[in-house]
Write an enzyme that holds these catalytic residues in place. Structure first.
Site, PDB file in Angstrom:
ATOM      1  N   LYS A 293       0.834  -1.180   0.000  1.00  0.00           N
ATOM      2  CA  LYS A 293       0.000   0.000   0.000  1.00  0.00           C
ATOM      3  C   LYS A 293       0.882   1.247   0.000  1.00  0.00           C
ATOM      4  O   LYS A 293       2.045   1.124   0.353  1.00  0.00           O
ATOM      5  CB  LYS A 293      -0.942   0.000   1.190  1.00  0.00           C
ATOM      6  CG  LYS A 293      -0.204   0.081   2.534  1.00  0.00           C
ATOM      7  CD  LYS A 293      -1.175   0.303   3.617  1.00  0.00           C
ATOM      8  CE  LYS A 293      -1.161   1.717   4.100  1.00  0.00           C
ATOM      9  NZ  LYS A 293      -0.114   2.009   5.063  1.00  0.00           N
TER      10      LYS A 293
ATOM     11  N   HIS B 188      -0.359  -5.613   5.638  1.00  0.00           N
ATOM     12  CA  HIS B 188       0.403  -6.448   6.574  1.00  0.00           C
ATOM     13  C   HIS B 188      -0.391  -6.804   7.824  1.00  0.00           C
ATOM     14  O   HIS B 188      -0.054  -7.757   8.513  1.00  0.00           O
ATOM     15  CB  HIS B 188       1.766  -5.824   6.912  1.00  0.00           C
ATOM     16  CG  HIS B 188       1.705  -4.722   7.921  1.00  0.00           C
ATOM     17  ND1 HIS B 188       1.349  -3.440   7.608  1.00  0.00           N
ATOM     18  CD2 HIS B 188       1.948  -4.714   9.257  1.00  0.00           C
ATOM     19  CE1 HIS B 188       1.394  -2.692   8.702  1.00  0.00           C
ATOM     20  NE2 HIS B 188       1.747  -3.435   9.718  1.00  0.00           N
TER      21      HIS B 188
ATOM     22  N   LYS C 262      -0.923 -10.628  10.644  1.00  0.00           N
ATOM     23  CA  LYS C 262      -0.773 -10.708  12.103  1.00  0.00           C
ATOM     24  C   LYS C 262      -1.581 -11.900  12.622  1.00  0.00           C
ATOM     25  O   LYS C 262      -2.722 -12.097  12.232  1.00  0.00           O
ATOM     26  CB  LYS C 262      -1.249  -9.416  12.771  1.00  0.00           C
ATOM     27  CG  LYS C 262      -0.350  -8.212  12.458  1.00  0.00           C
ATOM     28  CD  LYS C 262      -0.802  -6.963  13.201  1.00  0.00           C
ATOM     29  CE  LYS C 262      -0.131  -5.716  12.670  1.00  0.00           C
ATOM     30  NZ  LYS C 262       1.080  -5.320  13.359  1.00  0.00           N
TER      31      LYS C 262
ATOM     32  N   GLU D 136      -1.505   4.397  17.988  1.00  0.00           N
ATOM     33  CA  GLU D 136      -0.041   4.336  17.898  1.00  0.00           C
ATOM     34  C   GLU D 136       0.567   5.427  18.765  1.00  0.00           C
ATOM     35  O   GLU D 136       0.018   6.524  18.875  1.00  0.00           O
ATOM     36  CB  GLU D 136       0.402   4.583  16.457  1.00  0.00           C
ATOM     37  CG  GLU D 136      -0.038   3.524  15.497  1.00  0.00           C
ATOM     38  CD  GLU D 136       0.605   3.758  14.139  1.00  0.00           C
ATOM     39  OE1 GLU D 136       1.605   3.080  13.860  1.00  0.00           O
ATOM     40  OE2 GLU D 136       0.134   4.619  13.390  1.00  0.00           O
TER      41      GLU D 136
ATOM     42  N   ASP E 194      -4.012   6.154   5.192  1.00  0.00           N
ATOM     43  CA  ASP E 194      -2.883   5.353   5.654  1.00  0.00           C
ATOM     44  C   ASP E 194      -3.342   4.145   6.485  1.00  0.00           C
ATOM     45  O   ASP E 194      -2.710   3.097   6.446  1.00  0.00           O
ATOM     46  CB  ASP E 194      -1.962   6.253   6.493  1.00  0.00           C
ATOM     47  CG  ASP E 194      -0.692   5.549   6.937  1.00  0.00           C
ATOM     48  OD1 ASP E 194      -0.020   4.958   6.062  1.00  0.00           O
ATOM     49  OD2 ASP E 194      -0.374   5.577   8.146  1.00  0.00           O
TER      50      ASP E 194
ATOM     51  N   HIS F   3      -6.027  -1.101   6.878  1.00  0.00           N
ATOM     52  CA  HIS F   3      -5.922  -1.964   8.060  1.00  0.00           C
ATOM     53  C   HIS F   3      -7.231  -2.056   8.853  1.00  0.00           C
ATOM     54  O   HIS F   3      -7.668  -3.134   9.219  1.00  0.00           O
ATOM     55  CB  HIS F   3      -4.817  -1.476   8.995  1.00  0.00           C
ATOM     56  CG  HIS F   3      -3.475  -1.315   8.328  1.00  0.00           C
ATOM     57  ND1 HIS F   3      -3.046  -2.147   7.324  1.00  0.00           N
ATOM     58  CD2 HIS F   3      -2.473  -0.422   8.515  1.00  0.00           C
ATOM     59  CE1 HIS F   3      -1.830  -1.779   6.931  1.00  0.00           C
ATOM     60  NE2 HIS F   3      -1.462  -0.735   7.631  1.00  0.00           N
TER      61      HIS F   3
HETATM   62  C1  BG6 Z   1       1.548   1.187   8.124  1.00  0.00           C
HETATM   63  C2  BG6 Z   1       1.301   2.666   8.137  1.00  0.00           C
HETATM   64  O1  BG6 Z   1       0.803   0.581   7.109  1.00  0.00           O
HETATM   65  O2  BG6 Z   1       1.177   0.638   9.373  1.00  0.00           O
HETATM   66  C3  BG6 Z   1       2.051   3.323   9.279  1.00  0.00           C
HETATM   67  O3  BG6 Z   1       1.709   3.221   6.906  1.00  0.00           O
HETATM   68  C4  BG6 Z   1       1.738   2.645  10.585  1.00  0.00           C
HETATM   69  O4  BG6 Z   1       1.755   4.698   9.345  1.00  0.00           O
HETATM   70  C5  BG6 Z   1       1.900   1.140  10.471  1.00  0.00           C
HETATM   71  O5  BG6 Z   1       2.597   3.158  11.581  1.00  0.00           O
HETATM   72  C6  BG6 Z   1       1.408   0.424  11.714  1.00  0.00           C
HETATM   73  O6  BG6 Z   1       1.748  -0.931  11.642  1.00  0.00           O
HETATM   74  P1  BG6 Z   1       2.015  -1.776  12.963  1.00  0.00           P
HETATM   75  O7  BG6 Z   1       2.214  -3.171  12.448  1.00  0.00           O
HETATM   76  O8  BG6 Z   1       3.214  -1.195  13.620  1.00  0.00           O
HETATM   77  O9  BG6 Z   1       0.790  -1.641  13.814  1.00  0.00           O
END
Ligand code: BG6
Length: 495
Positions: free
Chosen positions: A152, A182, A186, A220, A239, A244
């Site tokens: 992405k 991704h 998980k 986050e 994003d 996600h």
């Molecule tokens: C990414 C985003 O796809 O996922 C980021 O572009 C974000 O901005 C990240 O920080 C979060 O992934 P994870 O696996 O750390 O929760």
């Protein structure tokens, strides 16, 4: 035999994604004996380096990602022999000719043709270039052997995603295309399916008759760091929510699949996304909230605001926080709100889904017994604490009838000794195996953009006047509290 021989070509191999995620995942797969008998990684990048320099550079990334006990000198040496590097310009034809020769030579030395995966770990604009060049070099045509993996962002709105899908599917067949989200790699995200469909207990009550509402939070602590130039053109909606959070939402709310075949699972997800009620432009301010962090305090440290980050405009209108309320117009979910929120620089890193059940139909307990009574709740903890909590009422010990909420906890780390694979380990192995279940199909991506479209356009046309509107280290703007409070509910604080 593509199962026994495989070559992974990484475009952008000297970059961050390969260093931080892809190669450590491959190393772990190698250690676990998961990779095909014949396996090579061809790294392609702009930076001139020798194979050895490339290996040294990647070694650091691997050492940082896997713990000491999982890193071995011999293991690394063996794995490093699978890594090769070719420097060149992705805009020029020469690198594709060189690549084709390298692939042929490798297969010749194995006396076997294997699967050829092309991973675009490049800036988004390269997706307009590399697939077409691969096609022109004759590298896309084998439907069984050639696979392309794209990261992405997949487009930046519905129109661009459609155009991209059209372009890509003219060059590669849909089943050769692996669009990565991704989060789907998980363990705890995959476990949503196990929880719902491998148990007889929960599914019968998983609907509008018993569920009051659902919350999905991806919080986050990090800010945008050095990714300002990308993030400025994206924002939290593009994003995180479009991909996600909507993927998690799909798994929580989809109908049971008949089998775990890729197409079956993906069909159930698309059914759900199509059922999401479209937001009218005039409703956007009622159902969506945006925020941007100002300077503040996190874990006792002063941190700067978004507008002071590298490559970010001083008057940026990009949101670093977004919350939304969605409804699903189908039999299962009619009238049940799904509240989604995500943000950067929040007090805690926590991804959780909480399913809030309706109150009991009749309270037979005396009023003073039930102070503190809470409706039942199931909390799916995706990260960092991986597990599930079930909240219900119990009688407090004592001679009187008094109720208190209690919880039953399943924790991955207590229940299982096995380590969880990295998300990229799962996803890369799936690409090697040719299993697309955990990847986004073209129609899913487009449907997810269609859900976001009204919000993107209203926000795009009306820059936020109140930014920054939450201090780093707080749970986002006040309007996000109001979004859910208007419905007589409140966000559940991550535990
Ligand atoms: C990414 C985003 O796809 O996922 C980021 O572009 C974000 O901005 C990240 O920080 C979060 O992934 P994870 O696996 O750390 O929760």
């Amino acid at each position: 035999n593509p199962d026994r021989s495989a070559i992974l070509t990484i475009f952008g191999a000297s970059g961050d994604l390969a260093w931080r995620k892809l190669v450590p995942a491959l190393y772990r797969l190698a250690q676990g004996g998961w990779l095909p008998e014949n396996f090579r990684v061809l790294g392609l990048g702009h930076t001139e380096m020798s194979d050895d320099a490339f290996r040294e550079h990647l070694r650091e990334g691997v050492e940082q990602s896997v713990d000491d006990e999982n890193f071995s000198e011999e293991g690394w040496e063996a794995f490093a022999r699978t890594l090769r590097y070719i420097a060149g310009d992705f805009l020029e034809d020469t690198i594709y000719t060189e690549l084709a020769e390298a692939l042929d030579a490798q297969e010749k030395s194995w006396s076997a043709k294997g699967c050829r995966m092309f991973y675009l770990a490049t800036p988004p604009s390269m997706i307009d270039v590399i697939p077409a060049k691969l096609h022109r070099a004759g590298l896309a045509q084998s439907r069984r052997r050639a696979r392309i993996v794209v990261e992405k962002p997949f487009g930046r709105d519905l129109e661009s995603a459609r155009a991209l899908n059209k372009e890509l599917t003219e060059l590669f067949h849909e089943h050769q295309i692996y669009r990565i989200d991704h989060y789907l790699g998980k363990e705890t995200v995959q476990n949503i399916l196990a929880f719902r469909f491998a148990n007889a207990l929960f599914e019968p009550i998983w609907d509008r008759r018993y569920i009051d509402h659902v919350q999905i939070t991806v919080a986050e602590r990090v800010g945008v760091g050095s990714r300002g130039s990308y993030y400025e053109g994206a924002g939290a909606l593009r994003d995180m929510i479009q991909n996600h959070l909507l993927q998690i939402f799909s798994l929580v709310a989809m109908e049971p699949p008949v089998s775990f075949e890729a197409e079956e699972v993906r069909n159930r997800k698309i059914d759900l996304l199509r059922a999401v009620r479209r937001i009218k432009p005039e409703e956007v301010s009622d159902v969506a909230v945006r925020g941007q962090y100002a300077k503040g305090w996190l874990q006792g440290e002063a941190v700067g605001g978004y507008r002071a980050e590298q490559d970010v405009a001083e008057d940026s209108s990009t949101e670093t926080y977004a919350a939304m309320k969605l409804f699903v117009d189908n039999w299962r979910w009619q009238g049940v709100p799904f509240y989604l929120r995500t943000g950067k620089r929040l007090p805690q890193r926590a991804s959780d889904v909480s399913v809030h059940f309706a109150q009991v139909p009749h309270n037979s307990f005396p009023a003073n017994a039930s102070a503190g009574w809470e409706p039942n709740r199931i909390e799916l903890h995706i990260q960092p604490e991986e597990g599930i909590d079930l909240r219900f009422q119990a009688k407090r010990p004592g001679l009187k009838m008094r109720l208190s909420p209690v919880q039953m906890r399943f924790s991955y780390k207590d229940a299982f000794k096995d380590r969880s694979p990295f998300a990229y380990e799962t996803l890369l192995l799936d690409v090697i195996k040719g299993d697309a279940t955990l990847f986004m199909r073209a129609d899913q991506v487009e449907e997810a953009w269609a859900i976001m479209a009204p919000v993107l356009s209203v926000w795009g046309e009306n820059p936020a006047m109140d930014f920054p509107n939450y201090a780093a280290g707080t749970w986002g703007p006040e309007a996000a509290e109001a979004l859910i409070a208007r419905d007589g509910r409140s966000w559940l604080s991550p535990s």
